[in-house]
Motif scaffolding. Structure first.
Motif, PDB file in Angstrom:
ATOM      1  N   LEU A   1      44.327  -2.860  54.962  1.00 18.45           N
ATOM      2  CA  LEU A   1      45.653  -2.722  55.531  1.00 18.45           C
ATOM      3  C   LEU A   1      45.540  -2.435  57.024  1.00 18.45           C
ATOM      4  O   LEU A   1      45.064  -1.366  57.408  1.00 18.45           O
ATOM      5  CB  LEU A   1      46.411  -1.580  54.850  1.00 18.45           C
ATOM      6  CG  LEU A   1      46.480  -1.581  53.329  1.00 18.45           C
ATOM      7  CD1 LEU A   1      47.312  -0.385  52.845  1.00 18.45           C
ATOM      8  CD2 LEU A   1      47.041  -2.878  52.795  1.00 18.45           C
ATOM      9  N   PRO A   2      45.972  -3.347  57.895  1.00 16.33           N
ATOM     10  CA  PRO A   2      46.059  -3.023  59.317  1.00 16.33           C
ATOM     11  C   PRO A   2      47.438  -2.456  59.648  1.00 16.33           C
ATOM     12  O   PRO A   2      48.434  -2.781  58.989  1.00 16.33           O
ATOM     13  CB  PRO A   2      45.865  -4.385  60.004  1.00 16.33           C
ATOM     14  CG  PRO A   2      45.773  -5.402  58.907  1.00 16.33           C
ATOM     15  CD  PRO A   2      46.195  -4.759  57.639  1.00 16.33           C
ATOM     16  N   CYS A   3      47.487  -1.635  60.668  1.00 15.28           N
ATOM     17  CA  CYS A   3      48.747  -1.151  61.222  1.00 15.28           C
ATOM     18  C   CYS A   3      48.682  -1.338  62.730  1.00 15.28           C
ATOM     19  O   CYS A   3      47.877  -0.678  63.403  1.00 15.28           O
ATOM     20  CB  CYS A   3      48.975   0.305  60.871  1.00 15.28           C
ATOM     21  SG  CYS A   3      50.362   1.073  61.763  1.00 15.28           S
ATOM     22  N   ALA A   4      49.502  -2.232  63.245  1.00 13.90           N
ATOM     23  CA  ALA A   4      49.553  -2.499  64.676  1.00 13.90           C
ATOM     24  C   ALA A   4      50.549  -1.562  65.341  1.00 13.90           C
ATOM     25  O   ALA A   4      51.711  -1.488  64.916  1.00 13.90           O
ATOM     26  CB  ALA A   4      49.935  -3.950  64.917  1.00 13.90           C
ATOM     27  N   ALA A   5      50.103  -0.868  66.378  1.00  8.58           N
ATOM     28  CA  ALA A   5      50.929   0.126  67.042  1.00  8.58           C
ATOM     29  C   ALA A   5      51.261  -0.315  68.467  1.00  8.58           C
ATOM     30  O   ALA A   5      50.473  -0.995  69.119  1.00  8.58           O
ATOM     31  CB  ALA A   5      50.204   1.465  67.078  1.00  8.58           C
TER      32      ALA A   5
END
Length: 118
Positions: free
Chosen positions: A20-24
């Motif tokens: 799971l990536p989370c782009a901030a």
């Protein structure tokens, strides 16, 4: 404006893996701890893992320790959660969260659904 966008969820069989990536965006990413949390239907939101701004001192809930790995790429403003050896009880909406330097929750993404079933 702070934005956190999770992706990578889906359906997987028990024993499988997901990343799971989370782009901030909207803040100086490497200055802040980042957290993953999850919420299963009918249950309260559960803390899963946290990592410091420099990627140090990853911490995990007992229920996922040894199976999940948190990491971050500060050059890409992205935090990841690697989910291995998934179990049916890992089925939940997974959320990326920004924390203050004191550890309090400041922002949460919209979530990505992980479903583990045979």
């Amino acid at each position: 404006e702070v934005q956190l966008v999770e992706s990578g969820g889906g359906w997987v069989q028990p024993g499988g893996s997901l990343r799971l990536p989370c782009a901030a965006s909207g803040f100086t990413f490497n200055n802040y701890p980042m957290t993953w949390a999850r919420q299963a239907p009918g249950k309260e939101r559960e803390w899963v893992s946290t990592v410091n701004g420099d990627g140090s001192r990853p911490a995990y809930a007992a229920s996922v320790k040894g199976r999940f790995t948190i990491s971050r790429d500060n050059a890409k403003n992205t935090v990841y959660l690697q989910l291995d050896n998934l179990k049916t009880e890992d089925t939940a909406m997974y959320y990326c969260e920004k924390r203050s330097v004191f550890g309090t929750l400041t922002n949460r993404g919209q979530g990505t659904q992980v479903t583990v079933s045979s």
